[in-house]
Design an enzyme around this catalytic site. Structure first.
Site, PDB file in Angstrom:
ATOM      1  N   SER A 113      17.990  -0.523   3.358  1.00  0.00           N
ATOM      2  CA  SER A 113      18.664   0.473   2.487  1.00  0.00           C
ATOM      3  C   SER A 113      18.994   1.839   3.236  1.00  0.00           C
ATOM      4  CB  SER A 113      17.797   0.437   1.239  1.00  0.00           C
ATOM      5  OG  SER A 113      18.482   1.304   0.161  1.00  0.00           O
TER       6      SER A 113
ATOM      7  N   HIS B  98      22.345  -0.135  -5.055  1.00  0.00           N
ATOM      8  CA  HIS B  98      22.610  -1.429  -4.516  1.00  0.00           C
ATOM      9  C   HIS B  98      23.074  -2.161  -5.588  1.00  0.00           C
ATOM     10  CE1 HIS B  98      21.570  -0.169  -0.592  1.00  0.00           C
ATOM     11  NE2 HIS B  98      20.080   0.079  -1.039  1.00  0.00           N
TER      12      HIS B  98
END
Length: 319
Positions: free
Chosen positions: A90, A203
């Site tokens: 991430s 996300h």
């Protein structure tokens, strides 16, 4: 010996992070001071004196986790340890981009600062639209990823966001969406569903507004081709060009992190390039989540991933 660096993401932050490393190694402290000069943020205060709740905000956590990673990298580099392969979880993709030569130091700091600010604003907008109930993420443990995806498909405003391991999938959603998913996961036999210390539904499609604004930020930022092997959360595979990296950086906000695929791709790359005797893995920055996930991967029995999050751990590998 070649080295692969794994960079942790948002959620790894903790008050006092890398203080012992910065107190011991001038290279680490220099990075922290440089980030402060670029951003105008009192980085020692942010890293070492901020409470957990404040630190969990996207604008604070992203900058702090990235800074911790770059500080450790600087120490390793000063002692001749540089990566031949990198990937980040991430937010961790951004220190990975710096380590791979895709972004300059100043650019990665400015980009991450903007990214965190944009994402925090969008999360607050989502909370306001849901009567003040903050969105977020939950880790579902003990169900197959396919089952978690199936549960998400049957609910509103919740999405499989981080495909971490065969045993763990993180979902993103609104407050109500996560509550419904956690209940459904328990009924489906999940061992646990744990709300994470993050400020938004990362996300997932809920972050589209952030992706649109971030695209504008990146428009004028040069992305070089990677100078070492670089693996992408978006594709789960090696990425070869700076243009592809830039495109993925935007998709990154609304698409899931394909971490298990990335681990497999890195493992295959190392097997093809000398195997176990030729490679060492380090988790670089704060926390040890990625080391644990690597242990559960198909290559966990071949390589151990060592978390370099304390001065003792760093000193041990510099000997």
């Amino acid at each position: 010996m070649k080295y692969a660096f794994l960079f942790p993401g948002q959620g790894a932050q903790e008050p006092g992070m890398v203080k012992d490393i910065a107190d011991t190694f001038s290279e680490a402290r220099a990075v922290i001071d440089a980030v402060g000069e670029i951003t105008g943020v009192d980085m020692p205060k942010l890293l070492w004196e901020t409470d957990k709740t404040t630190l969990s905000r996207s604008d604070n956590s992203q900058l702090s986790v990235m800074t911790a990673a770059l500080a450790v990298c600087a120490v390793l580099k000063a002692h001749g340890i540089v990566p031949s392969a990198v990937m980040g979880f991430s937010l961790g993709e951004f220190p990975a981009l710096y380590a791979a030569g895709v972004l300059s130091f100043e650019d990665v700091v400015r980009v991450v600062r903007a990214r965190g600010t944009i994402m925090q604003k969008v999360c607050e907008d989502i909370a306001r639209a849901n009567e003040g109930h903050a969105p977020g993420m939950s880790a579902v443990i003990g169900l197959a990823p396919e089952k978690v995806q199936e549960l998400c498909a049957g609910l509103a405003d919740v999405y499989a966001a981080n495909l971490n391991s065969p045993k763990q999938t993180v979902v993103s959603g609104t407050f109500d969406g996560l509550a419904a998913l956690e209940k459904a996961a328990a009924e489906a036999g999940a061992r646990r569903a744990l709300r994470l210390a993050v400020a938004g539904p990362y996300h997932s499609p809920l972050m589209q507004a952030a992706a649109d604004e971030f695209k504008t930020v990146l428009a004028a930022v040069p992305f070089n081709d990677p100078g070492c092997a670089l693996f992408s959360n978006v594709t789960g595979a090696q990425v070869m060009s700076g243009q592809a990296v830039k495109e993925n950086a935007i998709l990154h906000l609304t698409n899931p992190v394909r971490w298990t695929a990335e681990e497999a791709a890195l493992g295959a790359y190392m097997v093809a390039d000398g195997g176990a005797e030729n490679w060492t893995l380090y988790e670089t920055g704060v926390g040890a989540v990625l080391s644990g996930l690597w242990k559960d991967s198909e290559h966990g029995g071949t390589w151990k991933c060592t978390a370099l999050t304390t001065v003792a751990a760093v000193q041990e590998v510099l000997v």
